[in-house]
Structures are given as structure tokens and as C-alpha cells.
Design a protein around this motif. Structure first.
Motif, PDB file in Angstrom:
ATOM      1  N   ASP A 155      45.647  25.373  33.931  1.00 59.36           N
ATOM      2  CA  ASP A 155      44.713  24.507  33.212  1.00 59.36           C
ATOM      3  C   ASP A 155      43.521  24.091  34.065  1.00 59.36           C
ATOM      4  N   ASN A 156      43.734  23.971  35.385  1.00 57.14           N
ATOM      5  CA  ASN A 156      42.642  23.511  36.248  1.00 57.14           C
ATOM      6  C   ASN A 156      41.780  24.642  36.780  1.00 57.14           C
ATOM      7  N   ALA A 157      42.072  25.874  36.392  1.00 57.37           N
ATOM      8  CA  ALA A 157      41.230  27.000  36.791  1.00 57.37           C
ATOM      9  C   ALA A 157      39.963  27.012  35.946  1.00 57.37           C
ATOM     10  N   THR A 158      38.864  27.463  36.518  1.00 59.44           N
ATOM     11  CA  THR A 158      37.591  27.484  35.803  1.00 59.44           C
ATOM     12  C   THR A 158      36.894  28.820  36.011  1.00 59.44           C
ATOM     13  N   ALA A 159      35.993  29.122  35.097  1.00 58.51           N
ATOM     14  CA  ALA A 159      35.209  30.347  35.192  1.00 58.51           C
ATOM     15  C   ALA A 159      33.812  30.085  34.656  1.00 58.51           C
ATOM     16  N   ALA A 160      32.876  30.907  35.087  1.00 57.16           N
ATOM     17  CA  ALA A 160      31.499  30.811  34.622  1.00 57.16           C
ATOM     18  C   ALA A 160      30.937  32.215  34.495  1.00 57.16           C
ATOM     19  N   ASP A 161      29.996  32.381  33.590  1.00 59.03           N
ATOM     20  CA  ASP A 161      29.417  33.706  33.383  1.00 59.03           C
ATOM     21  C   ASP A 161      27.910  33.631  33.301  1.00 59.03           C
ATOM     22  N   GLY A 162      27.297  34.802  33.318  1.00 58.98           N
ATOM     23  CA  GLY A 162      25.851  34.901  33.230  1.00 58.98           C
ATOM     24  C   GLY A 162      25.411  36.288  33.652  1.00 58.98           C
ATOM     25  N   TYR A 163      24.113  36.469  33.736  1.00 58.53           N
ATOM     26  CA  TYR A 163      23.540  37.734  34.186  1.00 58.53           C
ATOM     27  C   TYR A 163      22.969  37.543  35.585  1.00 58.53           C
ATOM     28  N   ASN A 164      23.284  38.485  36.468  1.00 59.55           N
ATOM     29  CA  ASN A 164      22.718  38.382  37.813  1.00 59.55           C
ATOM     30  C   ASN A 164      21.298  38.940  37.831  1.00 59.55           C
ATOM     31  N   SER A 165      20.671  38.906  38.985  1.00 58.42           N
ATOM     32  CA  SER A 165      19.271  39.322  39.074  1.00 58.42           C
ATOM     33  C   SER A 165      19.101  40.828  38.923  1.00 58.42           C
ATOM     34  N   TYR A 166      20.216  41.559  38.885  1.00 61.06           N
ATOM     35  CA  TYR A 166      20.168  43.003  38.667  1.00 61.06           C
ATOM     36  C   TYR A 166      20.351  43.355  37.190  1.00 61.06           C
ATOM     37  N   GLY A 167      20.481  42.318  36.345  1.00 58.44           N
ATOM     38  CA  GLY A 167      20.633  42.528  34.916  1.00 58.44           C
ATOM     39  C   GLY A 167      22.045  42.817  34.476  1.00 58.44           C
ATOM     40  N   THR A 168      23.027  42.573  35.344  1.00 59.80           N
ATOM     41  CA  THR A 168      24.423  42.853  35.037  1.00 59.80           C
ATOM     42  C   THR A 168      25.148  41.578  34.620  1.00 59.80           C
ATOM     43  N   TYR A 169      25.932  41.664  33.553  1.00 63.66           N
ATOM     44  CA  TYR A 169      26.749  40.531  33.127  1.00 63.66           C
ATOM     45  C   TYR A 169      27.918  40.368  34.101  1.00 63.66           C
ATOM     46  N   VAL A 170      28.125  39.145  34.580  1.00 65.57           N
ATOM     47  CA  VAL A 170      29.175  38.900  35.568  1.00 65.57           C
ATOM     48  C   VAL A 170      29.982  37.664  35.170  1.00 65.57           C
ATOM     49  N   THR A 184      39.143  39.077  35.700  1.00 62.02           N
ATOM     50  CA  THR A 184      38.058  38.402  34.972  1.00 62.02           C
ATOM     51  C   THR A 184      38.320  38.390  33.470  1.00 62.02           C
ATOM     52  N   SER A 185      38.992  39.434  32.955  1.00 60.56           N
ATOM     53  CA  SER A 185      39.270  39.460  31.509  1.00 60.56           C
ATOM     54  C   SER A 185      40.186  38.321  31.088  1.00 60.56           C
ATOM     55  N   LEU A 186      41.046  37.877  32.007  1.00 55.84           N
ATOM     56  CA  LEU A 186      41.941  36.761  31.680  1.00 55.84           C
ATOM     57  C   LEU A 186      41.143  35.496  31.379  1.00 55.84           C
ATOM     58  N   PHE A 187      40.063  35.296  32.107  1.00 56.29           N
ATOM     59  CA  PHE A 187      39.236  34.101  31.893  1.00 56.29           C
ATOM     60  C   PHE A 187      38.300  34.258  30.699  1.00 56.29           C
ATOM     61  N   ASP A 188      38.186  35.485  30.197  1.00 57.82           N
ATOM     62  CA  ASP A 188      37.333  35.751  29.040  1.00 57.82           C
ATOM     63  C   ASP A 188      38.152  35.896  27.768  1.00 57.82           C
ATOM     64  N   ALA A 189      39.467  35.586  27.839  1.00 54.57           N
ATOM     65  CA  ALA A 189      40.364  35.748  26.694  1.00 54.57           C
ATOM     66  C   ALA A 189      40.804  34.400  26.142  1.00 54.57           C
ATOM     67  N   THR A 190      40.896  34.301  24.837  1.00 57.97           N
ATOM     68  CA  THR A 190      41.290  33.043  24.197  1.00 57.97           C
ATOM     69  C   THR A 190      42.804  32.911  24.055  1.00 57.97           C
ATOM     70  N   ALA A 191      43.524  34.041  23.933  1.00 55.56           N
ATOM     71  CA  ALA A 191      44.942  33.974  23.578  1.00 55.56           C
ATOM     72  C   ALA A 191      45.878  34.035  24.784  1.00 55.56           C
ATOM     73  N   ASP A 192      45.384  34.416  25.944  1.00 55.72           N
ATOM     74  CA  ASP A 192      46.264  34.652  27.082  1.00 55.72           C
ATOM     75  C   ASP A 192      46.009  33.680  28.234  1.00 55.72           C
ATOM     76  N   THR A 193      47.097  33.242  28.820  1.00 53.22           N
ATOM     77  CA  THR A 193      47.023  32.517  30.093  1.00 53.22           C
ATOM     78  C   THR A 193      47.688  33.322  31.204  1.00 53.22           C
ATOM     79  N   TYR A 194      48.186  34.519  30.852  1.00 51.86           N
ATOM     80  CA  TYR A 194      48.817  35.399  31.841  1.00 51.86           C
ATOM     81  C   TYR A 194      48.510  36.843  31.486  1.00 51.86           C
ATOM     82  N   THR A 195      48.287  37.652  32.522  1.00 54.45           N
ATOM     83  CA  THR A 195      48.218  39.098  32.341  1.00 54.45           C
ATOM     84  C   THR A 195      48.718  39.746  33.617  1.00 54.45           C
ATOM     85  N   HIS A 196      48.729  41.075  33.645  1.00 51.81           N
ATOM     86  CA  HIS A 196      49.268  41.740  34.823  1.00 51.81           C
ATOM     87  C   HIS A 196      48.636  43.108  35.019  1.00 51.81           C
ATOM     88  N   GLY A 197      48.829  43.632  36.217  1.00 50.08           N
ATOM     89  CA  GLY A 197      48.461  45.003  36.525  1.00 50.08           C
ATOM     90  C   GLY A 197      49.544  45.619  37.394  1.00 50.08           C
TER      91      GLY A 197
END
Length: 424
Positions: free
Chosen positions: A396-411, A366-379
């Protein structure tokens, strides 16, 4: 003038029109009845990844609704447990608190003959839903199949009830037992990637990935299925199983996190899966994956697995794998919160291995989709000899979305991430 309708001053043309309208009205009523019947016949699966909180009203409430609401009769199946009666007491009390009328189905490895008992089968046939508790999925298979691996009368009746349009819920082993494709019996991700999948479990090798090639109860027909997923770092084992048993014809692998459910609404023609609960669900698509049985160092590798991670409210088309993010989420591109993505030295970390890196695979991807400088990471794996590296690429065609769930957690949810696994 007579009051009988056939003596009124109505022309023949008017009469034909009236008759046509009556026939049309009858046809519309019949069509409405057919549509209503089809809607009522939607069958559903509530597949929970285990550790479901007693107060998870979102998941238990949906099960109760799909079963017909307050007072509906549901069968409680605790064959997976090493204490079936005690487990039955717990679940019947819990489901009663949600307004249901639970009945224990007394079939387990010590009472296997009940799977052919006419009275037990008659009880099953009256149920409006079924709940499979946790434990060991192999016990469920042993309890509900006959010795020649044919359906017992009890299993055949559950299958008939499900196909008629009722709901089946499982948690932990009660979910893991449901797939049509090969059923995971045990194993850890690192051992799975290193040594592959084995069709027989061995007490001498408890960490090895083992599976039942005949599958489970056959109700979940869309691919591989695993539980306790992110919390126990099971991404590697399900990818390896799907790759090693590609002749099953299933390209999708679903991994459900704890306290979370994949709810499948199946009309028989189309099926949609919706994620409910606290965490999320991984979907791996291996339709374009490339397996290298032995790389230059003699180790197994895989490229071009496509990963998606869904959280509360997200929906997946079970046939195509197309993901629709929940309406309350916003597309993340252009609103990222970090410059660089995370990396990991324990990518398959598990809560069971006493290392304090839970849900590493989720955090890194998820951090990869929340990063501006990286298109690749690893573990990398904590284990070595060899160390494996899981590479994550954001096309380029990958997408992500964020928000808070009903439990109050950022996802963060995403779709279309490329995953590769190689030894270092």
C-alpha cells in the motif's frame, strides 16, 4: 572643518555602531566566501551503465559542466580496454567535441609502471575531471594499484583530486570499477542465484558470479554497483552478491541501465543521486531482506528485498534511499492503463543470450504499478532445474509516477516494490 573621518562630528556611540557594521560586513563576506568554497568543493560522480551514445548531450553535457565547462582539462583513462591507445583516440576526439580539453593518462596493464611516474602523476594533478572508459574493470584494478594492493601515486592523486571537489565519470567497466563494496567481476543472474558468489573468477565457469572482495577504486561509497543492468538481466546477480557479502555493511545495490547515468552530487555531508539519460536505474534495499540458505528443496531463497526503479530526472538520497520523482511526472495511482500486470518466463533475459526478451525485469515490475487488478505478479527464469520465480508485490505504501522523458519515451518510475526469489 577637517575632512579626516576622525575629526567629524560623530559621537562615540555612532563610531561604535559604524565599527560594528564594518565588522559585520567583513564577517558576512567571510561567510559568503566559505559557502561559495563549499559549493565549489562538491564532488561528483557520473556513473554510466555503458553503451553511452556519442550524442547523449544530457550526460556528456553534465560531465562537461561539472568539470568546469569549455576548455576544462580532463584526464582520459582507458586502462580497461584491450586497446588503450585506440580507445584514448576515440574518447579524446569525442570529449573535444563537447568543448573539453582531454589528456590521455597513459596507464594500463602493459604500462603499469607509469602509475608511479612523477610526470604522469603531475599531469593527473592538473586535471579538473577524469573519464574512465569501458572494457574489463579488472584491468583498471591491476593498472592503478600497486602489487600489495596499496594505492599507487597515480591512484592516490586521483583520489585526492576527487576529494577536493572534481568530477569523475565512468562508463561500463569505468563505472563498475568504482565501488568501495565488493566489485563485480563477472557472471550471470541465474548462475548467481543458483550457486552464489565466488571471490575468484574461473575461466572454467564463465557464467558464475565472481567478485573482488577488496572492492574497486573506492570512490563510490554507497553500496554495490553494476552496469548494462536491465539490458543484460543483471538483477539476480547483484541481489545475490549483496546478500552473500552482507558483512560489507552495505544495504543498497545500484544497477544502471545502458545509455543512462546515475549522477551523484556529494557535499561530503549529504549526497543525492540523479538519473539522466535514456533508460533508468534500479535500487535494491536489502536492509530488511531475509535469506534462506536452503529451502525445503535445498535451494537458496531471499525475501523482502525492496526495489525502486528511477528514470530521467528522479533523485535518490544516497544515504536513506528515499526517492523523489521528477517534477514533470505525475503519480500513477488512479490513472493506471491496464487491468492485469505482465508475467514472464524469462525474467533475467539478456541481450547477450540471443533471446528476444530484453528488459523483462523492467517490463514486469513497472506493469504491476500500471495495473488496477493486481498487487502481485511474477517472472520465472528461462533456465530450469530448478526454475526460479521472482515475485513482485505492490504494498500500500509503494508509489509510482509516469510521464514522457526528454527523448519522447513513456516511462514509469516506482519505489517500494517488494521482491522475493524462490525456486519452484
Amino acid at each position: 572643518r577637517s575632512t579626516s573621518w576622525y575629526h567629524t562630528d560623530v559621537s562615540c556611540a555612532d563610531m561604535r555602531l559604524l565599527l560594528l557594521l564594518l565588522l559585520l560586513a567583513v564577517a558576512l563576506l567571510q561567510l559568503r566566501a566559505a559557502v561559495t568554497a563549499e559549493a565549489a568543493a562538491v564532488r561528483s560522480l557520473v556513473m554510466v551503465g555503458g553503451e553511452l551514445s556519442d550524442n547523449n548531450t544530457q550526460v556528456y553535457g553534465e560531465f562537461a559542466r561539472l568539470a568546469g565547462g569549455p576548455g576544462s582539462s580532463v584526464g582520459v583513462i582507458t586502462a580497461a580496454s584491450d586497446d588503450p591507445a585506440g580507445s584514448a583516440d576515440f574518447y579524446t576526439t569525442l570529449l573535444t567535441s563537447y568543448g573539453l580539453a582531454p589528456f590521455w593518462i597513459p596507464i594500463d596493464v602493459d604500462h603499469k609502471k607509469n602509475n608511479s611516474d612523477p610526470d604522469v602523476v603531475a599531469l593527473i594533478n592538473k586535471m579538473q575531471g577524469f573519464f574512465f572508459g569501458g572494457g574489463d574493470q579488472k584491468r583498471i584494478i591491476e593498472s592503478f594499484y600497486l602489487d600489495d594492493r596499496q594505492d599507487s601515486p597515480a591512484l592516490a592523486t586521483i583520489r585526492d583530486r576527487y576529494n577536493s571537489g572534481i568530477v569523475v565519470m565512468g562508463t561500463s567497466a569505468g563505472t563498475a570499477c568504482q565501488p568501495q563494496s565488493p566489485m563485480i567481476d563477472g557472471g550471470e543472474s541465474y548462475e548467481a542465484v543458483l550457486r552464489g558468489a565466488f571471490p575468484v573468477c574461473s575461466a572454467l565457469h564463465p557464467l558464475r558470479l565472481c567478485y573482488d572482495p577488496l572492492g574497486g577504486l573506492q570512490l563510490f561509497t554507497w553500496g554495490y554497483l553494476d552496469t548494462h543492468f536491465s539490458e543484460r538481466g543483471r538483477q539476480g546477480r547483484i541481489i545475490r552478491l549483496a546478500a552473500d557479502t552482507a558483512d560489507s555493511g552495505k544495504d543498497f545495490a545500484f544497477g544502471v541501465d545502458q545509455d543512462t547515468a546515475l549522477v551523484v552530487y556529494d557535499t561530503g555531508g549529504t549526497a543525492a543521486g540523479k538519473v539522466l539519460g535514456v533508460a533508468g536505474m534500479f535500487l535494491f534495499d536489502l536492509s530488511a531482506a531475509v535469506v534462506t540458505p536452503e529451502d525445503a528443496d535445498g535451494h537458496w531463497a531471499i525475501d523482502s528485498v525492496v526495489a525502486s526503479y528511477l528514470t530521467e530526472g528522479d533523485v535518490v538520497d544516497m544515504a536513506s534511499g528515499r526517492v523523489t520523482f521528477a517534477s514533470g511526472k505525475s503519480l500513477l495511482r488512479g490513472r493506471e492503463h491496464r487491468e492485469r500486470a505482465l508475467t514472464s518466463s524469462d525474467i533475467f533475459s539478456s541481450a547477450a543470450n540471443e533471446r528476444s526478451n530484453p528488459r523483462e525485469f523492467v517490463a514486469v515490475s513497472t506493469s504491476l504499478f500500471d495495473a488496477t487488478a493486481d498487487t502481485y505478479t511474477h517472472g520465472d527464469t528461462y533456465e530450469s532445474q530448478p526454475t526460479y520465480r521472482v515475485g513482485f508485490t505492490k504494498p500500500d505504501n509503494a508509489t509510482a509516477a509516469d510521464g514522457y522523458n526528454s527523448y519522447g519515451t513513456y516511462v514509469i518510475s516506482f519505489q517500494g516494490c517488494r521482491v522475493d526469489i524462490h525456486s519452484l
